[in-house]
Design a protein around this motif. Sequence first.
Motif, mmCIF file in Angstrom:
data_model
loop_
_atom_site.group_PDB
_atom_site.id
_atom_site.type_symbol
_atom_site.label_atom_id
_atom_site.label_comp_id
_atom_site.label_asym_id
_atom_site.label_seq_id
_atom_site.Cartn_x
_atom_site.Cartn_y
_atom_site.Cartn_z
ATOM 1 N N ASP A 174 45.147 44.253 36.096
ATOM 2 C CA ASP A 174 44.876 43.225 37.104
ATOM 3 C C ASP A 174 45.680 43.464 38.385
ATOM 4 O OD1 ASP A 174 47.179 42.568 35.580
ATOM 5 O OD2 ASP A 174 46.969 40.436 36.025
ATOM 6 N N TYR B 277 46.846 46.418 39.376
ATOM 7 C CA TYR B 277 46.294 47.640 39.954
ATOM 8 C C TYR B 277 45.013 47.335 40.733
ATOM 9 C CZ TYR B 277 44.970 52.526 40.345
ATOM 10 O OH TYR B 277 44.620 53.760 40.839
ATOM 11 N N ASP B 278 44.124 46.550 40.152
ATOM 12 C CA ASP B 278 42.863 46.196 40.814
ATOM 13 C C ASP B 278 43.101 45.469 42.127
ATOM 14 O OD1 ASP B 278 41.402 47.376 38.776
ATOM 15 O OD2 ASP B 278 41.008 45.477 37.738
ATOM 16 N N ARG B 279 44.069 44.571 42.138
ATOM 17 C CA ARG B 279 44.370 43.846 43.386
ATOM 18 C C ARG B 279 44.942 44.792 44.446
ATOM 19 N NH1 ARG B 279 45.929 39.699 39.601
ATOM 20 N NH2 ARG B 279 48.125 40.320 39.768
ATOM 21 N N VAL C 113 44.191 47.927 44.797
ATOM 22 C CA VAL C 113 43.038 48.681 45.303
ATOM 23 C C VAL C 113 42.264 47.815 46.299
ATOM 24 C CG1 VAL C 113 40.808 49.706 44.677
ATOM 25 C CG2 VAL C 113 42.844 50.207 43.295
ATOM 26 N N ARG C 114 42.007 46.562 45.943
ATOM 27 C CA ARG C 114 41.260 45.657 46.842
ATOM 28 C C ARG C 114 41.999 45.442 48.164
ATOM 29 N NH1 ARG C 114 40.137 42.690 42.082
ATOM 30 N NH2 ARG C 114 41.657 41.118 42.662
ATOM 31 N N LYS C 115 43.321 45.454 48.129
ATOM 32 C CA LYS C 115 44.123 45.277 49.349
ATOM 33 C C LYS C 115 44.184 46.560 50.176
ATOM 34 C CE LYS C 115 46.885 41.779 47.112
ATOM 35 N NZ LYS C 115 48.093 41.492 46.330
ATOM 36 N N GLY C 116 43.676 47.667 49.633
ATOM 37 C CA GLY C 116 43.657 48.926 50.356
ATOM 38 C C GLY C 116 44.949 49.712 50.267
ATOM 39 N N ASP D 132 44.048 53.912 46.962
ATOM 40 C CA ASP D 132 42.682 54.368 47.206
ATOM 41 C C ASP D 132 41.842 54.205 45.934
ATOM 42 O OD1 ASP D 132 40.372 56.172 47.477
ATOM 43 O OD2 ASP D 132 41.368 56.804 49.315
ATOM 44 N N SER D 133 40.624 53.754 46.080
ATOM 45 C CA SER D 133 39.744 53.487 44.930
ATOM 46 C C SER D 133 39.346 54.751 44.164
ATOM 47 C CB SER D 133 38.492 52.738 45.380
ATOM 48 O OG SER D 133 37.752 53.519 46.281
ATOM 49 N N ASP E 2 41.181 56.126 39.621
ATOM 50 C CA ASP E 2 40.683 55.208 38.603
ATOM 51 C C ASP E 2 41.792 54.832 37.629
ATOM 52 O OD1 ASP E 2 38.798 53.760 37.025
ATOM 53 O OD2 ASP E 2 38.626 55.494 35.701
ATOM 54 N N ASP F 218 52.359 41.721 43.868
ATOM 55 C CA ASP F 218 51.776 42.959 43.349
ATOM 56 C C ASP F 218 52.417 44.171 44.006
ATOM 57 O OD1 ASP F 218 49.982 41.494 41.758
ATOM 58 O OD2 ASP F 218 48.495 41.430 43.362
#
Length: 97
Positions: A31, A33-35, A37-40, A43-44, A47, A74
Amino acid sequence: MLDFYLISDSEGKPKPDKLDNLDYAGGLESDIYDRLVRKGIIDSRFDYYSDFRWGNQLVKQIESKANIFNRDSDVIKLKEIIDKAVNKEFGLIAFGD
C-alpha cells in the motif's frame, strides 16, 4: 513486503547469488509502495511484485523527488531506506517475498 538491500554499483551481477552478503536497508508494504508510485516518486516501471535494482544515480533522483514531500508519512518510510544507500553511495536491490 518488498525488501531493499544495499548494493554497490560495481557489483556486476544484476542479482547477487546470496543476500547474506548484502546489508538490509528496509522494506515497504504494497500500500505504501502504490501510493509512492501514484505520487510520482517511484516510476511505475518498477513493479512491486518483481525484483529490481536501482543504481546510485537513480537512488539520488528518487531522493530529490522525495524531498518535495518530506513530511509525507509514506515518503518518510522510503527516505529511511534510500538515505542508507545515499550515505554509502550505493544502489538498492529489491526483492519481493
